[in-house]
Design a protein around this motif. Structure first.
Motif, PDB file in Angstrom:
ATOM      1  N   LYS A   1       0.813  -1.217   0.000  1.00 17.73           N
ATOM      2  CA  LYS A   1       0.000   0.000   0.000  1.00 17.73           C
ATOM      3  C   LYS A   1       0.853   1.277   0.000  1.00 17.73           C
ATOM      4  O   LYS A   1       0.645   2.169  -0.814  1.00 17.73           O
ATOM      5  CB  LYS A   1      -0.928   0.007   1.217  1.00 17.73           C
ATOM      6  N   SER A   2       1.809   1.369   0.922  1.00 17.76           N
ATOM      7  CA  SER A   2       2.623   2.589   1.009  1.00 17.76           C
ATOM      8  C   SER A   2       3.868   2.312   1.838  1.00 17.76           C
ATOM      9  O   SER A   2       3.981   1.278   2.503  1.00 17.76           O
ATOM     10  CB  SER A   2       1.818   3.742   1.622  1.00 17.76           C
ATOM     11  N   SER A   3       4.798   3.280   1.819  1.00 18.60           N
ATOM     12  CA  SER A   3       6.017   3.160   2.621  1.00 18.60           C
ATOM     13  C   SER A   3       6.640   4.521   2.808  1.00 18.60           C
ATOM     14  O   SER A   3       6.411   5.445   2.008  1.00 18.60           O
ATOM     15  CB  SER A   3       7.029   2.219   1.941  1.00 18.60           C
ATOM     16  N   TYR A   4       7.416   4.654   3.861  1.00 17.45           N
ATOM     17  CA  TYR A   4       8.253   5.847   4.042  1.00 17.45           C
ATOM     18  C   TYR A   4       9.590   5.414   4.631  1.00 17.45           C
ATOM     19  O   TYR A   4       9.662   4.481   5.442  1.00 17.45           O
ATOM     20  CB  TYR A   4       7.562   6.899   4.925  1.00 17.45           C
ATOM     21  N   PHE A   5      10.652   6.097   4.192  1.00 17.67           N
ATOM     22  CA  PHE A   5      12.003   5.743   4.601  1.00 17.67           C
ATOM     23  C   PHE A   5      12.838   7.004   4.803  1.00 17.67           C
ATOM     24  O   PHE A   5      12.637   8.013   4.117  1.00 17.67           O
ATOM     25  CB  PHE A   5      12.683   4.869   3.532  1.00 17.67           C
ATOM     26  N   VAL A   6      13.764   6.903   5.730  1.00 14.52           N
ATOM     27  CA  VAL A   6      14.816   7.906   5.901  1.00 14.52           C
ATOM     28  C   VAL A   6      16.107   7.241   5.449  1.00 14.52           C
ATOM     29  O   VAL A   6      16.480   6.187   5.964  1.00 14.52           O
ATOM     30  CB  VAL A   6      14.937   8.379   7.357  1.00 14.52           C
ATOM     31  N   SER A   7      16.792   7.866   4.481  1.00 15.41           N
ATOM     32  CA  SER A   7      17.934   7.216   3.841  1.00 15.41           C
ATOM     33  C   SER A   7      19.161   8.105   3.830  1.00 15.41           C
ATOM     34  O   SER A   7      19.053   9.341   3.762  1.00 15.41           O
ATOM     35  CB  SER A   7      17.588   6.836   2.393  1.00 15.41           C
TER      36      SER A   7
ATOM     37  N   VAL B   1      20.565   4.081   1.156  1.00 12.88           N
ATOM     38  CA  VAL B   1      20.343   3.011   2.134  1.00 12.88           C
ATOM     39  C   VAL B   1      19.507   3.591   3.264  1.00 12.88           C
ATOM     40  O   VAL B   1      19.882   4.620   3.839  1.00 12.88           O
ATOM     41  CB  VAL B   1      21.676   2.466   2.681  1.00 12.88           C
ATOM     42  N   GLY B   2      18.365   2.947   3.562  1.00  8.79           N
ATOM     43  CA  GLY B   2      17.468   3.555   4.530  1.00  8.79           C
ATOM     44  C   GLY B   2      16.716   2.572   5.410  1.00  8.79           C
ATOM     45  O   GLY B   2      16.702   1.362   5.163  1.00  8.79           O
ATOM     46  N   LEU B   3      16.085   3.138   6.414  1.00 10.29           N
ATOM     47  CA  LEU B   3      15.217   2.421   7.344  1.00 10.29           C
ATOM     48  C   LEU B   3      13.871   3.128   7.372  1.00 10.29           C
ATOM     49  O   LEU B   3      13.801   4.353   7.243  1.00 10.29           O
ATOM     50  CB  LEU B   3      15.818   2.394   8.751  1.00 10.29           C
ATOM     51  N   GLY B   4      12.796   2.329   7.536  1.00  5.85           N
ATOM     52  CA  GLY B   4      11.484   2.963   7.558  1.00  5.85           C
ATOM     53  C   GLY B   4      10.372   1.989   7.852  1.00  5.85           C
ATOM     54  O   GLY B   4      10.547   1.022   8.597  1.00  5.85           O
ATOM     55  N   ASN B   5       9.224   2.230   7.240  1.00 10.17           N
ATOM     56  CA  ASN B   5       8.014   1.465   7.520  1.00 10.17           C
ATOM     57  C   ASN B   5       7.306   1.129   6.214  1.00 10.17           C
ATOM     58  O   ASN B   5       7.236   1.961   5.299  1.00 10.17           O
ATOM     59  CB  ASN B   5       7.075   2.280   8.412  1.00 10.17           C
ATOM     60  N   VAL B   6       6.767  -0.111   6.133  1.00 11.86           N
ATOM     61  CA  VAL B   6       6.012  -0.563   4.970  1.00 11.86           C
ATOM     62  C   VAL B   6       4.590  -0.870   5.415  1.00 11.86           C
ATOM     63  O   VAL B   6       4.366  -1.637   6.360  1.00 11.86           O
ATOM     64  CB  VAL B   6       6.650  -1.815   4.335  1.00 11.86           C
ATOM     65  N   ASN B   7       3.626  -0.270   4.723  1.00 12.82           N
ATOM     66  CA  ASN B   7       2.216  -0.476   5.011  1.00 12.82           C
ATOM     67  C   ASN B   7       1.624  -1.410   3.944  1.00 12.82           C
ATOM     68  O   ASN B   7       1.827  -1.186   2.746  1.00 12.82           O
ATOM     69  CB  ASN B   7       1.491   0.881   5.006  1.00 12.82           C
TER      70      ASN B   7
END
Length: 262
Positions: A137-143, A169-175
């Motif tokens: 559905k969606s995602s956001y990342f800090v890279s 290269v990042g970390l974040g959340n996947v919906n």
């Protein structure tokens, strides 16, 4: 008589040599010094030529479009590559800042408009049941951004194209949604991101950017049908737990967009 004359000649010659030796040696003239300073130092030239690295020299100098200490905003759209169940369009945006020409930081957001792909439709048409699957559905990342490649390229001998290529290269959340009969179940998972991007500058403030993005997230999975439920093909869903545990899911997408540099 001859011996006496020879002795007098030797004494006079010795006296003249002694007087000449006492005279000071003249200093070199200015023209002589100038000729000496113009002499080529071959050894110094060889050392510079064979030096392993010259700190004052860059392979590509005089960058026309710089990134250092500048913010940028990217709008983009693209498609999923390796989704076994869904097809559609992914829209995204990036907001970033470069500390210098090599290193930067970026906040990215992607949102997807997905539908069942041909494989799912064929499966349903054949077996009259829906497969168990999740839907991105969606995602956001800090890279973190690293740009090791920068180049100038000739286009048909008519223009010079300036482009660079980098890694994110990042970390974040996947919906994501867990597909279920009667209504999908929405969940989210911690995610990792590895992206490769290339941008082509065509002015000080605008560039064309392409991203190949990989994300990984550990997603929960459940059966599409409720255990024991009657199926459209006349059968009955297997009894037992609806929970199928969790698995690491890799999503790959290609997105192309326009970047504005402030």
């Amino acid at each position: 008589m001859f011996k006496k004359s020879l002795l007098i000649f030797i004494l006079m010659t010795a006296q003249a040599f002694a007087q000449t030796a006492k005279q000071p040696v003249p200093a070199p003239s200015a023209s002589t010094e100038q000729r000496g300073s113009d002499k080529l130092d071959i050894k110094k030239l060889e050392n510079k030529y064979w030096a392993a690295k010259d700190e004052d020299f860059g392979v590509v100098q005089n960058r026309r479009y710089v990134k250092a200490e500048r913010f940028y905003l990217t709008g983009r759209a693209g498609i999923p590559f390796n989704d076994a169940y869904s097809t559609g369009t992914i829209f995204g945006a990036d907001l970033g800042y470069f500390f210098n020409e090599r290193w930067g930081v970026e906040l990215s957001y992607n949102s997807a408009d997905m539908k069942d792909n041909d494989a799912v439709q064929q499966f349903v048409g054949t077996y009259q049941v829906m497969p168990n699957h999740n839907i991105f559905k969606s995602s956001y990342f800090v890279s973190g951004i690293w740009v090791p490649f920068y180049a100038k390229m000739s286009a048909l001998d008519k223009a010079i194209i300036y482009f660079d290529m980098g890694l994110s290269v990042g970390l974040g959340n996947v919906n994501y949604d867990i597909a279920q009969v009667g209504g999908n179940k929405n969940e989210s998972a911690f995610g990792y991101k590895l992206g490769i991007f290339q941008q082509i500058f065509f002015s000080e403030h605008f560039a064309l950017r392409a991203d190949l993005i990989n994300t990984w997230s550990n997603q929960n999975q459940q059966k599409y049908y409720v255990p024991g439920q009657s199926l459209p093909n006349g059968g009955t869903a297997a009894a037992g737990s609806r929970d199928l545990g969790s698995t690491m899911v890799n999503d790959t997408s290609l997105l192309i967009g326009i970047t504005y540099w402030h």
